[in-house]
Design a protein around this motif. Structure first.
Motif, PDB file in Angstrom:
ATOM      1  N   TRP A   1     -44.390 -41.130 -61.160  1.00 27.71           N
ATOM      2  CA  TRP A   1     -44.073 -41.269 -59.593  1.00 27.71           C
ATOM      3  C   TRP A   1     -43.169 -40.296 -58.916  1.00 27.71           C
ATOM      4  O   TRP A   1     -42.341 -39.785 -59.996  1.00 27.71           O
ATOM      5  N   LEU A   2     -43.268 -40.387 -57.898  1.00 28.35           N
ATOM      6  CA  LEU A   2     -42.471 -39.298 -57.151  1.00 28.35           C
ATOM      7  C   LEU A   2     -41.182 -40.368 -56.303  1.00 28.35           C
ATOM      8  O   LEU A   2     -41.801 -41.359 -55.672  1.00 28.35           O
ATOM      9  N   THR A   3     -39.982 -39.968 -56.139  1.00 27.81           N
ATOM     10  CA  THR A   3     -38.989 -40.516 -54.987  1.00 27.81           C
ATOM     11  C   THR A   3     -39.185 -39.666 -53.889  1.00 27.81           C
ATOM     12  O   THR A   3     -39.489 -38.538 -53.653  1.00 27.81           O
ATOM     13  N   ASN A   4     -38.348 -40.318 -52.916  1.00 27.32           N
ATOM     14  CA  ASN A   4     -38.329 -39.591 -51.580  1.00 27.32           C
ATOM     15  C   ASN A   4     -37.599 -38.380 -51.814  1.00 27.32           C
ATOM     16  O   ASN A   4     -37.549 -37.205 -51.368  1.00 27.32           O
ATOM     17  N   ASP A   5     -36.257 -38.391 -52.756  1.00 25.34           N
ATOM     18  CA  ASP A   5     -35.499 -37.393 -53.021  1.00 25.34           C
ATOM     19  C   ASP A   5     -36.335 -36.341 -53.808  1.00 25.34           C
ATOM     20  O   ASP A   5     -36.068 -35.266 -53.474  1.00 25.34           O
ATOM     21  N   GLY A   6     -37.196 -36.674 -54.575  1.00 29.63           N
ATOM     22  CA  GLY A   6     -38.115 -35.849 -55.367  1.00 29.63           C
ATOM     23  C   GLY A   6     -38.872 -34.946 -54.242  1.00 29.63           C
ATOM     24  O   GLY A   6     -38.922 -33.822 -54.509  1.00 29.63           O
ATOM     25  N   VAL A   7     -39.577 -35.680 -53.184  1.00 23.53           N
ATOM     26  CA  VAL A   7     -40.385 -34.942 -52.126  1.00 23.53           C
ATOM     27  C   VAL A   7     -39.449 -33.857 -51.547  1.00 23.53           C
ATOM     28  O   VAL A   7     -39.777 -32.685 -51.404  1.00 23.53           O
ATOM     29  N   ASP A   8     -38.300 -34.389 -51.232  1.00 25.42           N
ATOM     30  CA  ASP A   8     -37.252 -33.392 -50.559  1.00 25.42           C
ATOM     31  C   ASP A   8     -36.893 -32.162 -51.306  1.00 25.42           C
ATOM     32  O   ASP A   8     -37.260 -31.095 -50.933  1.00 25.42           O
ATOM     33  N   ARG A   9     -36.909 -32.655 -52.780  1.00 27.73           N
ATOM     34  CA  ARG A   9     -36.413 -31.244 -53.590  1.00 27.73           C
ATOM     35  C   ARG A   9     -37.625 -30.306 -53.833  1.00 27.73           C
ATOM     36  O   ARG A   9     -37.668 -29.139 -53.441  1.00 27.73           O
ATOM     37  N   LEU A  10     -39.084 -30.933 -53.501  1.00 30.05           N
ATOM     38  CA  LEU A  10     -39.980 -30.085 -53.865  1.00 30.05           C
ATOM     39  C   LEU A  10     -40.339 -29.337 -52.407  1.00 30.05           C
ATOM     40  O   LEU A  10     -40.649 -28.328 -52.446  1.00 30.05           O
ATOM     41  N   ALA A  11     -39.888 -29.930 -51.303  1.00 35.35           N
ATOM     42  CA  ALA A  11     -40.230 -29.385 -50.113  1.00 35.35           C
ATOM     43  C   ALA A  11     -39.114 -28.110 -50.093  1.00 35.35           C
ATOM     44  O   ALA A  11     -39.500 -27.095 -49.429  1.00 35.35           O
ATOM     45  N   LYS A  12     -38.010 -28.109 -50.842  1.00 34.28           N
ATOM     46  CA  LYS A  12     -37.143 -26.825 -50.732  1.00 34.28           C
ATOM     47  C   LYS A  12     -37.684 -25.919 -51.589  1.00 34.28           C
ATOM     48  O   LYS A  12     -36.949 -24.677 -51.517  1.00 34.28           O
ATOM     49  N   THR A  13     -38.548 -26.048 -52.418  1.00 36.14           N
ATOM     50  CA  THR A  13     -38.895 -24.991 -53.330  1.00 36.14           C
ATOM     51  C   THR A  13     -39.719 -23.779 -52.295  1.00 36.14           C
ATOM     52  O   THR A  13     -39.861 -22.806 -52.999  1.00 36.14           O
ATOM     53  N   GLY A  14     -40.321 -24.444 -51.293  1.00 38.63           N
ATOM     54  CA  GLY A  14     -40.889 -23.556 -50.521  1.00 38.63           C
ATOM     55  C   GLY A  14     -42.385 -23.199 -50.895  1.00 38.63           C
ATOM     56  O   GLY A  14     -43.024 -22.446 -50.167  1.00 38.63           O
ATOM     57  N   LEU A  15     -42.783 -24.064 -52.154  1.00 33.35           N
ATOM     58  CA  LEU A  15     -44.268 -23.837 -52.561  1.00 33.35           C
ATOM     59  C   LEU A  15     -45.343 -24.581 -51.791  1.00 33.35           C
ATOM     60  O   LEU A  15     -46.399 -24.215 -51.993  1.00 33.35           O
ATOM     61  N   PHE A  16     -44.795 -25.535 -51.195  1.00 35.71           N
ATOM     62  CA  PHE A  16     -45.808 -26.461 -50.588  1.00 35.71           C
ATOM     63  C   PHE A  16     -45.725 -26.581 -48.880  1.00 35.71           C
ATOM     64  O   PHE A  16     -44.608 -26.206 -48.288  1.00 35.71           O
ATOM     65  N   SER A  17     -47.010 -26.657 -48.577  1.00 38.45           N
ATOM     66  CA  SER A  17     -47.214 -26.627 -47.397  1.00 38.45           C
ATOM     67  C   SER A  17     -46.703 -28.070 -46.441  1.00 38.45           C
ATOM     68  O   SER A  17     -46.560 -28.962 -47.542  1.00 38.45           O
ATOM     69  N   ASN A  18     -46.671 -27.779 -45.307  1.00 37.33           N
ATOM     70  CA  ASN A  18     -46.041 -29.355 -44.669  1.00 37.33           C
ATOM     71  C   ASN A  18     -47.257 -30.443 -44.899  1.00 37.33           C
ATOM     72  O   ASN A  18     -46.876 -31.445 -45.029  1.00 37.33           O
ATOM     73  N   LYS A  19     -48.455 -29.964 -44.887  1.00 40.27           N
ATOM     74  CA  LYS A  19     -49.541 -30.921 -45.232  1.00 40.27           C
ATOM     75  C   LYS A  19     -49.189 -31.543 -46.599  1.00 40.27           C
ATOM     76  O   LYS A  19     -49.543 -32.784 -47.151  1.00 40.27           O
ATOM     77  N   ASP A  20     -49.070 -30.891 -47.839  1.00 39.72           N
ATOM     78  CA  ASP A  20     -48.569 -30.913 -49.002  1.00 39.72           C
ATOM     79  C   ASP A  20     -47.554 -31.957 -49.007  1.00 39.72           C
ATOM     80  O   ASP A  20     -47.765 -32.989 -49.627  1.00 39.72           O
ATOM     81  N   ILE A  21     -46.705 -31.745 -48.429  1.00 41.08           N
ATOM     82  CA  ILE A  21     -45.531 -32.656 -48.228  1.00 41.08           C
ATOM     83  C   ILE A  21     -45.664 -33.947 -48.028  1.00 41.08           C
ATOM     84  O   ILE A  21     -45.392 -35.107 -48.473  1.00 41.08           O
ATOM     85  N   SER A  22     -46.560 -33.834 -46.740  1.00 42.67           N
ATOM     86  CA  SER A  22     -47.005 -35.199 -46.151  1.00 42.67           C
ATOM     87  C   SER A  22     -47.701 -36.090 -47.245  1.00 42.67           C
ATOM     88  O   SER A  22     -47.557 -37.020 -47.290  1.00 42.67           O
ATOM     89  N   ASN A  23     -48.536 -35.366 -47.802  1.00 35.28           N
ATOM     90  CA  ASN A  23     -49.455 -36.101 -48.691  1.00 35.28           C
ATOM     91  C   ASN A  23     -48.434 -36.435 -50.128  1.00 35.28           C
ATOM     92  O   ASN A  23     -48.769 -37.796 -50.595  1.00 35.28           O
ATOM     93  N   LEU A  24     -47.848 -35.645 -50.476  1.00 32.86           N
ATOM     94  CA  LEU A  24     -46.749 -36.125 -51.654  1.00 32.86           C
ATOM     95  C   LEU A  24     -45.795 -37.469 -51.022  1.00 32.86           C
ATOM     96  O   LEU A  24     -45.436 -38.241 -51.822  1.00 32.86           O
ATOM     97  N   LYS A  25     -45.415 -37.196 -49.865  1.00 32.13           N
ATOM     98  CA  LYS A  25     -44.660 -38.531 -49.200  1.00 32.13           C
ATOM     99  C   LYS A  25     -45.362 -39.829 -49.423  1.00 32.13           C
ATOM    100  O   LYS A  25     -44.928 -40.907 -49.830  1.00 32.13           O
TER     101      LYS A  25
END
Lengths: 744, 746
Positions: B366-390
């Protein structure tokens, strides 16, 4: 009982062709210190030393002032006293006293004077040929000699410039290493007929008293070099018949003190009475020092990529338990890292390692290294085509200070990749012959950035024991590695907030003995050694040290300084023996003769990088069918020998050595032209900004205001002697062309 | 009239804060972004300042679920600790982000990945550099109490705490690396104040004075009146909030391996931390603290398909668990009771859809909100990805693939310059984060069908196996007539179920590290590298232990058979009690906090999990450590859910009545002190048997009583004891006990 040591452990005087002088800076990248004609430091309000603004004699741009090396005596309470304090007249200590009646004893004494003894010599012409790294690990019996035709030992000793030792004290404060100034000593000097400049002295000594401190100033030679032949230069380091007035030698001191001597006697009436007399005793300082004379530091404010301090720090850390918390035997404490005997040291070296939990301080230990490449853009043109700045320290730059200074916080480390990138492109041990990095990113496998520092190494010239490129010291790499991993402290956000020098700790004047040791050497060149700046690769040899920051002294006989063993063995006269220690002239003899030739050529280099494993192929192959790969324009040491500089604060870029061609004739010209070159200084200037407006149909300048601009720019160049400076790309008088193998 | 409000005495923690506040003054440095870290209790308990843990972990430090960074690198819920920065958690993960401002514009950033590339089993979650502090040791063995700041065994907790080391100005806070604490302070903290803080740490860092974190103190602090009230049943005994192992240790009982669903978050997090620490030693392949060291033992030595299967794996788990207990001796290996998940898995096997199997939640991802934030910072993911991850936050997934599907991220592997297939940077970043969140998750795991039908065992299947009445059919044949036993066959199927098949296998290298054809659980040689292996085998071992209870004395043929790599034989494995553990569905303990003899014992509701009430096979009340010396005999009546039970409460026709036990003591015939408690066994060479005055334990079967309560509609349980004389009247000063527990068995 107190331990007395001279600081700095290694001092640096610099040549100049006037009697005027200033004092060597004792901080990294600081301007030299102004002094009076007795060498007493001038102090500004607030206690900071007054900094030198003019490097040449007033009104004569062809007269470079000398730099004096200042020495002082520090007393330490015991071995564990980290800082010590400088001794003053009247200070009381327990001294050793040896008299014929008492034998060796201890007395309470008051400091009265210090007798300083220095012995300078120049052995370059009597030594072996310099052949890059060949000799670094010992000379073969067939290694060629300079002036090879002079093989008779006594005659060869005449090639040594040896004015003999001089002693000075407050009671007799001046002495000179000049010809005829040492009655009773068998001086040797070069023939008076050498051209263009005869050598009659290696320098002077002065003792002064300042705030009750008794200090020694050592001044070096005049920058005179000459040849017994019609002067010509054929090599960057070995030119037979030549002499120069560079020198080095031991600095020792004896403390004179007053003490009360009581004894009982009978008075005239036959009564027993006690009499107390004031007597004077002497005691030799426990830890002596060394002085080295080098050529002028034309860029005093910009440190070299590796300073001599960093070399000796690295060597002391790894060999002499200088900083156990950084390198030692776990748990890295002082108690467990205090080897005493030679055997202790060998065991210690086997076990000691870098402390994986050492957290370097960013501004003290990391930033000074990363900052330098950016400063070199003032001294070298890194990007001949686009003029870009690959070392930008501003926001978004490769060396963005703000990003790189931030340690991980709350487990967040947004700059991790950035630091890793910088670390991965640093040349590591074993990569001295590698020009570019291997894969630094699996994502971009074809990306091979050039390894850093992109500077010439200890031997980029021959293919025997090549070390084509410079690499940082082990300790520098360790500190940067810790930093790259996120193990570092930004001291300024933690405990340095109130300290105005927090981000520039090297700008604090040196106070303690070790700060002086390090600060002085911070302004000397620590590599590459081919053969080097002030000193050569001999400083990498731990055998010449008696301990951290101290060269080992040896005993020698007047008029019989040592010679290369192949000569000395002929008649059993003293041969050089590193294991025993050093005698006068034993450090600078590894440097080129005359110094001006190598100095002139050490701008930048074309390096053959065809093979990494040069030693493994046939090195002398001729007509090699393989297309050779060449790395062009690899600088040597931009901060010691600038190449392209700003002519003025807002001025154009010009060749620093304009007017001195890049060939053997230019090397010969440098023998006299060195004194006419400009210095590079951080200059701040008020400038007007204006526009041109058309008023009443006429063009008129309209001043909008003034502002200050600052830059490292050239000052005090003697255009009258050298001609106007040449801008890159214009004309043939500058260094527009550079032959590929000039140094071979 | 002015109200005179009595000022509350500040707690010791409040006093610690006052001391540090006063010393620091107004000028608070950054402290690595934590500022005045002492003001936040939870932060203070976990914070590291440049690698130095401010409060050393206590012997039973279970507060690892906080979001403040739990000290060890890559811990369960925290991102990379400050200590190792990104170097451990972003290792080999984000290779594609360009270095800022690099002159070439295409500078690839390089991650620090010591030794990871060559280590076959070193899937990226474990590529971290070693944090030498994560594993407790006995200290360097000489000198320098500060040492490496390593949490060494011999010294006091305060001596190991960076805060105290720093305040005292000891290494590394002696100026050689850091200045003494506090930095930029207005005042130095006085010696007496430092001693006060040190005492507070050694007392277990109580947050408030009645803090459960300091049980010893609490016992002393229980008021005399309360002690009496507890002994007389006028006050309720509280159920322990500690890890079960701590209670059983205090009761000198066996370690309990419990069904994984009954482990608390703190217990699981401690296990995760231990594993994280073990992963960090993976590059030292001979270090028994390395997880891979244990994985490789299976690769090289495992016994299957004959009678040593069960004994060998029993020892394997035993030695692995011992190692985990070096890290924290509260840790036990949970078991995965497959049949409990049979209903949930009804539709997930015998199907062609891969990896939809259901495994225990603790092993999912599973993923935590902190984890999503960290993934967002990698620059690998689109906004849509991040929203889906969230959107995935709050859910758990049975495999990494299922997670990716939920997050609408393609599972992709790629070949980089002709090398082996590896995860794309995106997948790697997600997988890193999932590993970071849960060290029990494993990327090469696709639970579910293996194409053709896999038989998933339900309760009846298990009962059939347990009913087998001879060793060979149950546990496998001897060396000269070897064959599989029934339990091992089921075990085989569950290996395949747990590992499953990789639906997106590419290329022809079935052993590819990041792209294998089947999950590693299916592969005998690498199976033990998947953390779920240990829960799976714990269940196998439990079923054997249960079968042993049902069929005492039925054993393998060759009891002298050696079980390499260990020097023990089959005979040595026959008793799990001798190995120091037992199996239990779940367990609830009431420590008895009174020094008085028990007249009546009343307790609060235990908070028994409904799943436990629903599925357990047997329930048992245990009375722990009943004193024996110089006490008159008495009987203890046990009730369930009968608050206020007294000697008059009926025992006949009372559905709350569980049963009665009687003590059999005696008066003291020795000299003074003869009947005191025996000395604690402290000498390693003391081979004497149980001391005759060692307090003893009683067990009362409560299975039927529990069923009666459930039938009544009760949904939770509590225990009452009533002590009576042999004539049935209340009896004082006869029964002294350390604790009571309510236990459930599968």
């Amino acid at each position: 009982m107190a331990i007395f040591k001279i600081h700095p452990g290694i001092g640096i005087a610099r040549l100049g062709n006037t009697d005027e002088f200033y004092l060597a800076p004792e901080q990294l990248g600081a301007l030299p210190i102004e002094c009076d004609d007795q060498g007493r430091e001038k102090t500004a309000k607030g206690g900071e030393p007054v900094r030198v603004q003019n490097f040449k004699e007033s009104g004569d741009l062809s007269k470079i002032k000398r730099q004096g090396a200042r020495f002082r005596v520090f007393a330490y309470d015991d071995e564990n006293d980290p800082d010590g304090r400088e001794i003053k007249i009247g200070d009381t200590f327990t001294f050793e006293l040896e008299t014929t009646t008492t034998g060796r004893t201890l007395v309470e004494g008051r400091v009265k004077d210090v007798q300083w003894t220095v012995h300078l010599a120049n052995k370059k012409s009597s030594w072996y040929d310099y052949q890059e790294t060949d000799g670094m690990h010992g000379y073969s019996s067939s290694h060629p000699l300079r002036n090879p035709t002079v093989t008779q030992p006594d005659l060869r000793r005449q090639l040594i410039t040896d004015p003999g030792p001089q002693t000075v004290s407050l009671a007799s404060p001046n002495a000179s290493f000049a010809k005829g100034e040492n009655p009773g000593y068998p001086q040797t000097f070069p023939p008076e007929t050498i051209l263009p400049n005869p050598i009659t002295t290696l320098g002077d000594l002065i003792v002064n008293e300042q705030n009750k401190n008794i200090r020694l100033i050592v001044l070096g030679g005049q920058g005179n070099s000459g040849s017994t032949n019609t002067p010509y230069i054929s090599s960057y380091t070995n030119n037979d018949g030549w002499f120069d007035d560079i020198s080095d030698g031991p600095v020792t001191a004896v403390i004179e003190y007053d003490y009360d001597f009581s004894y009982t006697t009978q008075d005239e009436d036959g009564n027993v009475v006690e009499v107390t007399e004031c007597r004077t005793g002497t005691m030799e300082v426990n830890v002596p020092a060394w002085v080295v004379v080098g050529y002028p530091r034309y860029v005093p404010e910009i440190p070299d990529m590796i300073t001599l301090d960093e070399v000796i720090y690295d060597l002391s850390v790894r060999n002499f338990a200088y900083e156990p918390r950084l390198f030692g035997v776990p748990p890295y404490d002082k108690a467990g890292n205090s080897p005493k005997t030679e055997e202790d040291f060998r065991l210690w070296r086997n076990e000691a390692q870098y402390n994986p939990d050492y957290y370097p301080k960013f501004y003290k230990e990391i930033w000074p290294i990363l900052l330098r490449p950016d400063l070199y853009r003032n001294l070298f043109d890194f990007d001949f085509f686009a003029g870009g700045d690959p070392h930008n320290t501003g926001t978004g730059g490769n060396l963005d200070e703000e990003a790189l200074s931030m340690p991980p916080m709350h487990g967040e480390d947004p700059n991790f990749q950035h630091r890793q990138f910088i670390y991965k492109i640093l040349r590591q041990p074993g990569q001295e012959n590698l020009y570019t990095a291997e894969v630094v990113s699996r994502a971009i496998p074809d990306y091979h950035p050039r390894l850093m520092p992109m500077l010439a190494g200890n031997n980029p010239i021959s293919n025997t024991s090549p070390e084509k490129f410079l690499r940082l010291t082990d300790t520098q790499l360790f500190l940067l590695g810790q930093w790259a991993r996120g193990k570092f402290v930004n001291e300024c956000i933690e405990w340095g907030e109130d300290d105005p020098n927090c981000k520039t700790p090297w700008k604090r004047p040196a106070v303690t003995g070790s700060q002086i040791d390090r600060g002085v050497l911070g302004n000397m060149l620590g590599g590459a050694f081919c053969p080097g700046g002030e000193l050569g690769w001999i400083v990498l040899n731990t055998a010449i040290y008696s301990g951290p920051y101290r060269f080992r002294h040896t005993t020698y006989t007047a008029g019989a300084l040592s010679l290369p063993a192949v000569i000395a063995d002929q008649d059993g006269s003293p041969a050089a023996n590193l294991a025993a220690g050093l005698e006068p002239g034993d450090l600078t003899k590894y440097i080129g003769i005359p110094w001006q030739a190598d100095f002139h050529e050490c701008s930048y280099q074309t390096i053959n990088i065809t093979y990494e494993g040069w030693n493994k192929i046939y090195p002398d192959s001729t007509g090699d069918p393989v297309q050779q790969e060449i790395a062009d324009n690899i600088p040597w040491w931009p901060a010691h020998r600038p190449t392209v500089v700003l002519a003025s604060v807002q001025g154009p870029q010009v060749y620093w050595a304009s007017g001195i061609p890049d060939n053997n004739a230019g090397d010969l010209e440098m023998v006299t032209a060195w004194k006419d070159l400009g210095f590079i200084k951080y200059v701040t200037k008020e400038v007007e900004s204006s526009i041109v407006e058309k008023i009443d149909g006429k063009c008129k300048k309209k001043v909008l205001g003034t502002s200050t601009v600052s830059a490292y720019s050239q000052v005090e160049r003697n255009d009258a002697a050298l001609g106007p400076p040449v801008r890159p790309g214009s004309g043939i008088l500058g260094e527009v062309t550079k032959s590929a193998d000039r140094r071979q | 009239m002015a109200k005179k409000k009595k000022k509350k005495q500040p707690s010791r923690y409040e006093r610690v804060v006052q001391i540090l506040d006063a010393a620091q003054g107004d000028n608070i440095p950054d402290y690595q972004g934590n500022r005045a870290f002492w003001k936040d209790y939870d932060l203070l308990m976990h914070v590291r300042l440049y690698g130095q843990r401010m409060i050393a972990p206590g012997p039973h430090d279970h507060d690892h679920g906080h979001d403040h960074g739990s000290g060890s690198c890559c811990s369960t819920t925290a991102p990379a600790s400050e200590d190792d920065g990104g170097s451990c958690c972003s290792s080999s993960s984000t290779e594609s982000s360009a270095a800022p401002g690099s002159s070439a514009g295409s500078a690839g950033a390089l991650a620090d990945q010591p030794g990871s590339a060559t280590n076959r089993v070193d899937l990226n979650p474990h590529a971290a550099p070693v944090d030498p502090f994560c594993w407790p040791t006995g200290g360097p063995g000489k000198g320098d109490p500060g040492g490496n700041g390593s949490p060494s065994g011999g010294t006091k907790r305060s001596d190991r705490s960076g805060l105290i080391i720093g305040l005292r100005g000891q290494y590394p806070f002696d100026g050689s690396n850091f200045p003494p604490l506090l930095w930029n302070a207005a005042h130095k903290v006085s010696e007496s104040d430092i001693a006060f803080i040190a005492d507070w740490i050694d007392a277990g860092c109580p947050r408030a004075e009645d803090d459960a974190a300091a049980p010893e103190k609490v016992r002393a602090a229980v008021k005399v009146n309360d002690m009496l009230a507890l002994a007389r049943g006028d006050m309720l005994h509280k159920v322990s909030a500690q890890p079960v192992s701590q209670d059983t240790k205090k009761e000198k009982g066996l370690y309990q391996r419990r069904e994984v669903s009954t482990y608390t978050r703190a217990e699981l997090d401690r296990l995760r931390e231990a594993l994280e620490c073990m992963y960090q030693f993976n590059k030292f392949w001979q270090d028994e603290r390395s997880f891979d060291f244990w994985g490789r033992i299976h690769t090289n030595s495992c016994q299957h398909g004959w009678e040593q299967f069960l004994p060998w794996h029993r020892l394997y788990l035993y030695f692995f668990e011992q190692t985990l207990q070096d890290f924290d001796d509260d840790i036990t290996l949970p078991y995965w009771s497959w049949s409990d998940y049979a209903d949930a898995n009804k539709g997930t096997y015998q199907t062609t859809i891969l990896d939809i199997g259901i495994i225990p939640e603790a092993y999912r991802c599973w993923l935590t909100n902190d984890g999503v934030d960290r993934l967002a910072k990698t620059g690998l993911f689109s906004n849509k990805d991040i929203s889906n991850l969230k959107k995935t936050v709050g859910n758990t997934y049975n495999s990494g693939l299922r997670f990716l599907k939920a997050a609408k991220i393609d599972y992709e592997v790629e070949q980089v310059s002709g090398g082996p297939y590896e995860w794309t940077p995106k997948v790697r970043a997600v997988y890193d984060e999932l590993s970071l969140t849960n060290a029990l998750w494993f990327p090469n795991r696709w639970p579910g069908s293996v194409g053709s039908a896999t038989h998933y065992p339900n309760k009846t299947d298990i009962d059939v196996i347990l009913a087998v009445n001879n060793w060979a059919d149950f546990g496998g044949g001897p060396e000269d007539d070897h064959h599989f036993g029934a339990l091992e066959e089921v075990h085989n199927g569950m290996h395949n179920f747990a590992g499953g098949k990789n639906a997106f296998f590419k290329g022809d290298d079935t052993q590819n590290e990041e792209n294998p054809k089947y999950g590693w659980m299916t592969d005998n040689r690498v199976t033990a590298f998947d953390p779920i292996f240990w829960a799976h085998h714990s269940n196998v071992d439990r079923l054997w232990a249960r079968w042993q209870e049902l069929h005492p004395g039925v054993n393998p043929e060759d009891l002298d058979g050696a079980l390499p790599p260990w020097s023990l034989t089959v005979k040595d494995t026959l008793s799990i009690k001798k190995l120091g553990y037992e199996y239990m569905r779940d367990s609830y303990h009431y420590p008895v906090e009174t020094n008085n003899g028990i007249l009546r014992f009343d307790a609060e509701l235990a908070g028994v999990r409904s799943s436990v009430l629903d599925t357990h096979r047997k329930a048992e009340v245990r009375i722990h450590r009943v004193r024996r010396g110089n006490l008159t005999n008495a009987s203890i009546r046990v009730f369930l859910n009968q608050p206020g039970a007294t000697a008059d409460t009926p025992v006949v026709d009372n559905e709350h009545y569980v049963g009665q036990v009687s003590t059999f003591h005696g008066t003291c015939y020795g000299g003074p002190g003869h009947c005191d408690l025996p000395l604690p066994r402290s000498r390693g060479f003391d081979k004497r048997r149980l001391h005759h005055h060692e307090p003893r334990n009683f067990r009362v079967d409560a299975t039927e009583a529990v069923q009666r309560m459930l039938a009544k509609g009760e949904d939770d349980l509590c225990v009452q004891l009533v002590v009576v004389d042999i004539d049935g009247t209340p009896k004082d000063d006869a029964v002294y006990i350390d604790g009571v527990s309510l236990n459930f068995f599968d």
